[in-house]
Structure formats: C-alpha cells, structure tokens
Motif scaffolding. Structure first.
Motif, short mmCIF file in Angstrom:
data_model
loop_
_atom_site.label_atom_id
_atom_site.label_comp_id
_atom_site.label_asym_id
_atom_site.label_seq_id
_atom_site.Cartn_x
_atom_site.Cartn_y
_atom_site.Cartn_z
N PRO A 285 -2.80 33.11 6.00
CA PRO A 285 -3.45 33.47 4.74
C PRO A 285 -4.97 33.43 4.90
O PRO A 285 -5.50 32.47 5.47
CB PRO A 285 -2.99 32.38 3.77
CG PRO A 285 -1.88 31.65 4.43
CD PRO A 285 -1.95 31.92 5.88
N ALA A 287 -7.28 32.70 2.93
CA ALA A 287 -7.90 31.51 2.34
C ALA A 287 -7.80 30.33 3.30
O ALA A 287 -8.73 29.51 3.38
CB ALA A 287 -7.24 31.17 1.00
N ALA A 288 -6.70 30.23 4.03
CA ALA A 288 -6.55 29.13 4.98
C ALA A 288 -7.55 29.28 6.12
O ALA A 288 -8.14 28.30 6.59
CB ALA A 288 -5.12 29.08 5.52
N GLU A 290 -10.46 30.81 5.89
CA GLU A 290 -11.76 30.49 5.31
C GLU A 290 -11.95 28.98 5.23
O GLU A 290 -13.01 28.45 5.54
CB GLU A 290 -11.87 31.10 3.91
CG GLU A 290 -12.36 32.51 3.91
CD GLU A 290 -13.67 32.66 4.65
OE1 GLU A 290 -13.64 33.24 5.75
OE2 GLU A 290 -14.71 32.18 4.16
N ALA A 291 -10.88 28.30 4.79
CA ALA A 291 -10.97 26.85 4.67
C ALA A 291 -11.21 26.23 6.05
O ALA A 291 -12.01 25.31 6.20
CB ALA A 291 -9.70 26.29 4.05
N ALA A 292 -10.53 26.78 7.07
CA ALA A 292 -10.71 26.26 8.42
C ALA A 292 -12.15 26.44 8.89
O ALA A 292 -12.75 25.54 9.46
CB ALA A 292 -9.74 26.96 9.37
N ARG A 293 -12.72 27.62 8.60
CA ARG A 293 -14.13 27.83 8.94
C ARG A 293 -14.99 26.86 8.15
O ARG A 293 -15.90 26.24 8.69
CB ARG A 293 -14.56 29.27 8.58
CG ARG A 293 -14.08 30.34 9.51
CD ARG A 293 -14.64 31.69 9.09
NE ARG A 293 -16.10 31.72 9.19
CZ ARG A 293 -16.89 32.49 8.45
NH1 ARG A 293 -16.38 33.27 7.53
NH2 ARG A 293 -18.19 32.47 8.62
N GLY A 294 -14.68 26.75 6.85
CA GLY A 294 -15.52 25.95 5.96
C GLY A 294 -15.54 24.48 6.35
O GLY A 294 -16.52 23.79 6.08
N VAL A 306 -4.47 26.92 13.55
CA VAL A 306 -4.05 27.64 12.34
C VAL A 306 -3.37 28.96 12.68
O VAL A 306 -2.21 29.18 12.34
CB VAL A 306 -5.26 27.88 11.40
CG1 VAL A 306 -4.79 28.54 10.11
CG2 VAL A 306 -5.97 26.58 11.09
N LEU A 310 0.86 29.57 12.87
CA LEU A 310 1.39 30.37 11.76
C LEU A 310 1.93 31.70 12.25
O LEU A 310 2.85 32.26 11.65
CB LEU A 310 0.29 30.60 10.71
CG LEU A 310 0.02 29.42 9.79
CD1 LEU A 310 -1.16 29.70 8.88
CD2 LEU A 310 1.25 29.12 8.95
#
Ligand SMILES: Nc1ncnc2c1ncn2[C@@H]1O[C@H](COP(=O)(O)OP(=O)(O)OP(=O)(O)O)[C@@H](O)[C@H]1O
Ligand SMILES: [Mg+2]
Lengths: 390, 313
Positions: A285, A287-288, A290-294, A306, A310
């Motif tokens: 996903p 968003a996942a 992005e969260a990993a980058r973030g 990730v 997946l």
C-alpha cells in the motif's frame, strides 16, 4: 436421476461427475493388443476378470460416485473420490494378469478411455471436495505426500508392471532416469538462471520507471514467440556461438542438445519472473511505503522490510507460473536433442507407439501437477498477512 | 526552535505551498488548519524532507535540514501519516516498535514501550499486541499509527490529521492524552487538521493556510478575536466565535465565593461548559468543585462579562 426434488442435498458438480462416471463405466476400460504397435481389442470393466474379482471394484466405483453427490459433507465426498480411485486401481491390477494369461508373448494390455475418463472424474471430484474443505497449507502438503506415497507404493508393488506402459519403462530404465534428471535440470535450472537474472532486474525495474518501460515490452515480445520457433531459433544462434567462440563447444554449447533448449526456457521464464517481481513489489500500500520513508527507512530497508515481504506471494506466483510452464515446455527439448521426457514423446510419435508417448507425457503431467500444488502451498505459507486488510 | 524560512513547493509551476515563513518554539503545539488542498500536508512533509522544497529551507535549532541525510533526519522526527499507513504484514507491536527497531533499541525495551503506548491509548496490550492492522477498527488503526509516531519519544512530532477517523468521544480523549503526553515530555508538535475546533483545543499557536499561503499565525485567541482575513473569520465561524473564546478559558479563572444549586462542574472545565450548564438547566450560577470538594461557583453574569471583555479587549 431426480435432482430437482433434493437439489439442496445433492452437489451440482457431483451430479455431473456421477453422470459422466456412469457413462465412462460403460466405455472400454482396457485394451488387449497382440503387440505394441497394432490396435487392440477393447474390453469393458466387468469383463476384465471373474465377476467375483471385478464386482468389488465396480461397486467401489459406483459407491464413490454416489458419495460424491452429498453436497453437505465434503469429507464424505473426499472419501468417495478416494474409494473410486482405489476401485480403479483394483480393476487395473486385477485385469492385467487375467487378460495377459494365454494371450501370447508380445501381447500388451493398457488402460483405455473408460479408465482415463474415470480417473479424470475422480480427480476432479477430489479437487472439488478439497475446494469445499479448504484445508490449510500444511494439511494440503500432507495430502500431497500421502497421494505420492500411495502412487509409489502401487508402482513399487509390481502389481502394474505388466501394463504396457510399464513394460516400455522396464525396457528403458536407464534412459528414463536420464530423461527424468535432464527434464528436472531443464525446468529447474532454467528457472534458477531466470531467477538470478530476473529478480535483480525486477527490483531495478521497480525503482526505475524508465528501465521498466524499456525492458518489459522486450520480455513480452520474447514471450509471444511460438515455442517451436523459439527452440528452432536457438539452433543457428548457439551453433554459431559454438563454432566461433573458442572453448564454447567444450562446455557443451552447440546448435543442438541441452544448451539451446535451456536458453529458450530461460527466455520464456524472464517475463513471468520480472513481471511478477515488479507487480509484487508495487503491491505494498502506498501509505505504508510513505510511512516507511517517513520513519527514516533507507531504500534498502524499505525493500527488505516492507516491499519484499508484502510482494512475496505475487513473486512466488511468478515462480510457480515459470515452473509449471517450463516443465511442460521442456518436452519440446526432445525435438532438438535436449533430452528430457520429450525424447520418449517424439520417439513414440515416430514409431506410432502410444505407450511410449505416454511414458514421456504422463510423468511430465505428474511433475507439473506436483510442482503447481507444492508452489501453491508455498505461496500460502509466505502469505503472512491475514485475509482482511483495510 | 523550528524556523520555516520562505519555503515554497511548486507542482508543475503551481505553488502548493507559497513562500511560507513561520517560527515554532520548542515545546509548543502548532496546529495547521486550512481547507482541503490548501497545502497543509505538503508543508508538513517538507519539514522531514519527504517533499523537497522548491526554494527556501527549514532549520531545526539553527541547523538547516538540508545538511542532514534525509533518513537520519526522519528517524529523529515522529511522523503520523494521514490515514495511518500501518504495515499490513506486521503485528501491532512490530508496527509500534518500528522506529525503535531502526534505532537499535533492545527487544525488552521495545516491548515495554509498546505496552506502555497501547495502554496510553486505551488498547489492552494483551488483546491487541499480536493482532494485525487488518484485524483492527479504523479508529484503532489510527491510534496505533499515532502510537508508532510517538514510540521513540521524538522531540519533534509531525501529525497529519491523526484523529480524523475517531468518534467524538474517543477523539476528545485522544486529544487530551496527546496534550498530556506533550506537556510531560515537552515535545514540539506540529499537527495538521481541517477542524477548527480541534485546532483551538490543542494549539498553543494556530497557523491558518489558504491556497498555499500562510494567512495567519497566532494564538487561538488571536485567531478568533482578530482574524487576519475574511477566510480566517469564515474558518473560525462567526456565530461560534464567543463560544470558541469561552472554550479557551478554564472555570477556575472565574470561580467566586458562594453557593449554587444543582450539579457541580470540575475546575478544569471551560467557561463554555459552564455556560452550557447554565443555559440547559436555567440556573444563574453553577457550583464548582475541585477533586470532589466544592470550591465556589461561577455565575452566568460573570461568564457574560468575560466573553465581552475578551471579544473587545
Ligand atoms: N505529488 C503531487 N503532484 C502534483 N500536485 C500535488 C502533489 N501533491 C499535492 N499536490 C497538490 O498540492 C496541493 C496541496 O496538497 P496537500 O496535500 O498539501 O493539501 P492538504 O491541505 O493536505 O489537503 P487535505 O486536507 O485534503 O489533506 C493540492 O492542490 C494538491 O493537488
Ligand atoms: Mg493532507
């Protein structure tokens, strides 16, 4: 058959299987021929031997079909399929020596249309029942092993060794083993090379859109070349390489034989491997990601923690496609001297010896089937996320 | 201190964030409000360099973020992405422990921290620790997302609509929890929302964005009483201004000697709550209690006087 009144209790595929199965029971079950080339006489199931011997087999066929009708109990349908398969082999094992007795030195018996149809019906019944039972990957693995063990036991016991196809085998044991090893070498070896090239290429394509745009169409094009043409094309190319590159011939690179067949299979494998790697890696996903980058994961950490986990089910599905495809395609290697089960198929075609063709075709089908089931189990095992993902 | 210095982000030549300059004091909560598409997320993401500015820069304690490798910078900054972004293949515990794992905390320390955070967000650790995100409700997923951002106790926390999926009851509680944690740890929080109510509740400073520009940056009271533009006034909602103002003042400021009828209010309640109680029960005053002990009352008259004084200082 009064299906309307009790449609709720009867399984629709079960009804179909019962009708087909009953019809197949009337068809010739085996053939008896004077030698391996001539066409034989068809013999129906109840004429294979004394009624006292055939009756249990016929009854278990009928009982298996009947049990397959019970929609509400997939376990019982499963048992029905097993019972039916046992009946089939019972008839085969009872009929073979009985028919051969006094039929002459070169006489051959082989299974006929009725047997093959019933075999197909019971296998379909079994997979239908399995579909309803939806066993977990480990239960499926246990079932697969049990089925293979049962088959090995039947073959090992020698009860079928008078069958025509087994006689073809008996005359070619070393060649069969060689073909088996070659076939595995072609299918798995080309998969391994395709993996070594394809996974890194897929990962590169995933992170670089331009590369993806350049490579995937080329691989798609390779995939569209008809298999015979592809194998044929390899002959002049590798022949030229073998003659011009010093030392190439000494490691087995020549226009015909293992090398061109192997290379053709590698080419066919690249698209599914690269394509599914790319698709798998982009399945995470957004968003996942992005969260990993973030949170400060590096590109490598994102890939390993990730994207790869997946995408693994999709990537392995690519491997499954390649494996099944290559096991089938490797048959064509027989045509250009590449070895494998194809050797028997093409020899059989030349000699119009059906049993020899079967000696090549049946193990190929079995191998593909087992590979497909085993890979499905593996795909399920790596699917760590629960079904529901919001 | 975080200094955002004339930061601009262009998409195809169109500015999504247009020369925004703003200084954020350490240990404060800044809430960025604005309508959808006004550039809130883009502004937030330029702080941890998920988006590179087209021009301008951000300095954290005087150090330009451009001098730090992005992934190192991001590990120091908590980030709760808009719409949780949990890893579907990791359990709740692994999700929350993701940043501590990157920072090489020990396993014991991580699991203790996970349980602590779950408890803080009213999620029983025993029940939730080993679940997958797919097995949670939307609100639970969002709380896990916020817990993940808090896990390594970052000094700076960026949150993009962290409470959007929560029902009003849980949302209020989560806001109070966040405020409490922030006070305890003294962290700096920059939070994005499009809900003015939430902004006023949480913020030390409110930053209002409109079409990529920062139109006002000030305390909640300033935003309410002296909106810089029509747009800000609309965001605050004209008819709601007095009530929003009263919600900023605790009852404790107006407590006086005396008694009153009816149910008591705690001293932490806002004047808005007190006004509401007066209106609802037709009382001229409500009793006020502290830790269950009556400490006085607050009168309708006093609230009215205070509302006028704040509106026209
Ligand atoms: N990657 C992108 N490419 C092009 N335009 C973008 C991109 N990201 C954002 N934009 C545009 O920039 C503007 C600001 O977007 P942003 O996501 O910052 O808005 P927002 O205030 O967070 O909105 P919301 O409340 O809906 O989340 C929007 O007009 C959006 O279309
Ligand atoms: Mg946004």
């Amino acid at each position: 058959m009064n299906a309307k009144g009790s449609a709720g209790a009867l399984s629709a595929p079960g009804i179909l299987f019962a009708v087909l199965g009953l019809a197949a029971m009337l068809a010739p079950f085996m053939t008896l021929a004077a030698n391996r080339i001539v066409a034989g006489d068809a013999i129906v199931a109840w004429r294979l031997a004394e009624p006292g011997v055939t009756l249990p087999g016929l009854l278990s066929l009928a009982a298996g079909l009947a049990l397959g009708l019970l929609a509400a109990w997939p376990r019982i349908r499963m048992a029905g399929a097993a019972l039916g398969l046992a009946g089939l082999f019972w008839l085969l094992m009872a009929g073979t020596p009985n028919l051969l007795a006094g039929a002459g030195e070169y006489a051959r018996v082989s299974p006929a249309a009725g047997f093959w149809c019933l075999l197909a019906v019971f296998i379909l019944l079994m997979s239908d029942a399995l579909g309803n039972l939806a066993p977990g990957p480990l239960a499926r693995a246990a079932l697969l092993i049990a089925a293979l063990a049962a088959l090995t036991l039947v073959l090992w016991s020698g009860a079928l060794s008078d069958l025509s196809i087994m006689q073809e085998y008996a005359g070619r044991k070393p060649a069969f083993i060689d073909a088996f090893v070659r076939h595995l070498g072609l299918a798995f070896g080309s998969l391994a090379i395709a993996g070594v090239i394809g996974f890194p290429l897929g990962i590169l394509c995933h992170s670089r859109a331009q590369l993806r745009g350049a490579i995937l169409p080329v691989l798609s094009f390779l995939q569209t070349i008809p298999s015979l043409a592809m194998f044929g094309l390899m002959i002049p190319i590798l022949g030229w390489v073998g003659e011009t590159v010093p030392g190439a011939q000494s490691i087995g690179i020549a226009g015909i034989g293992f090398a061109p067949a192997f290379l053709a299979l590698v080419f066919y494998s690249l698209l599914p491997v690269v394509g599914n790697t790319v698709a798998g890696l982009s399945a995470a996903p957004p968003a996942a990601i992005e969260a990993a980058r973030g949170m400060g994961m590096t590109q490598r950490q994102r890939l390993l923690r990730v994207e790869l986990p997946l995408g693994l089910p999709v990537i392995l599905t690519g491997v499954r496609i390649v494996l099944v495809q290559n096991i089938g395609l490797a048959v064509i290697a027989g045509l250009i001297g590449g070895g494998g089960f194809g050797t028997f198929v093409f020899q059989g075609l030349n000699q119009t010896a059906t049993d020899l063709i079967l000696l090549g075709a049946l193990p190929t089908v079995m191998l593909a089937l087992v590979a497909a089931i085993a890979m499905d189990i593996l795909v399920d095992l790596v699917r760590t996320t629960p079904e529901a993902t919001a | 201190m975080i200094e955002i210095d004339k930061i601009t982000r262009l998409y195809n030549g169109v500015p999504a964030v247009d020369a925004v300059t703003m200084t954020i004091e350490t240990g404060t909560v800044t809430v960025i409000v604005g309508t959808s598409g006004s550039g809130k997320t883009t502004l937030l993401r330029m702080i941890n360099r998920l988006e590179e500015p087209s021009s301008g820069e951000v300095r954290i304690n005087g150090e330009s973020t451009l001098t730090i490798k992005p992934h190192i910078l991001r590990r120091r900054i908590g980030y709760a992405i808009q719409g949780h972004g949990l890893f579907p293949h990791h359990t709740v515990a692994r999700n929350i422990g993701a940043v501590p794992e990157l920072l090489n905390w020990s396993a014991d320390k991580i699991s203790a921290r996970v349980d602590e955070l779950l408890t803080l967000f009213s999620m029983e650790p025993e029940t939730f620790r080993n679940r997958y995100p797919g097995e949670l409700s939307g609100g639970q997923q969002q709380r896990v997302g916020v817990a993940r951002a808090l896990a390594s106790r970052p000094d700076l926390l960026l949150m993009d609509e962290p409470f959007g999926a929560l029902d009003p009851v849980i949302r209020t509680r989560a806001q109070d929890d966040l405020r409490r944690i922030q006070k305890q740890l003294g962290s700096t929080i920059i939070l994005v929302t499009h809900d003015m109510e939430e902004a006023i509740r949480l913020a030390d400073r409110v930053a209002v964005m409109d079409s990529g520009q920062l139109v006002q940056h000030g305390t909640p009271a300033e935003i309410i009483t002296r909106p810089a533009t029509e747009f800000v006034a609309d965001m605050v909602g004209r008819v709601e201004r007095p009530l929003r103002l009263l919600s900023l003042v605790p009852v404790s400021e107006l407590v006086e000697e005396g008694v009153a009828e009816g149910e008591a209010l705690p001293v932490e309640a806002s004047l808005r709550d007190a006004l509401s109680a007066c209106l609802w029960t037709g009382r001229a005053a409500v009793p006020v209690e502290q830790d269950g002990v009556l400490v006085g009352r607050v009168t309708f008259e006093a609230i009215r006087a205070r509302a006028r004084a704040r509106a026209h200082p």
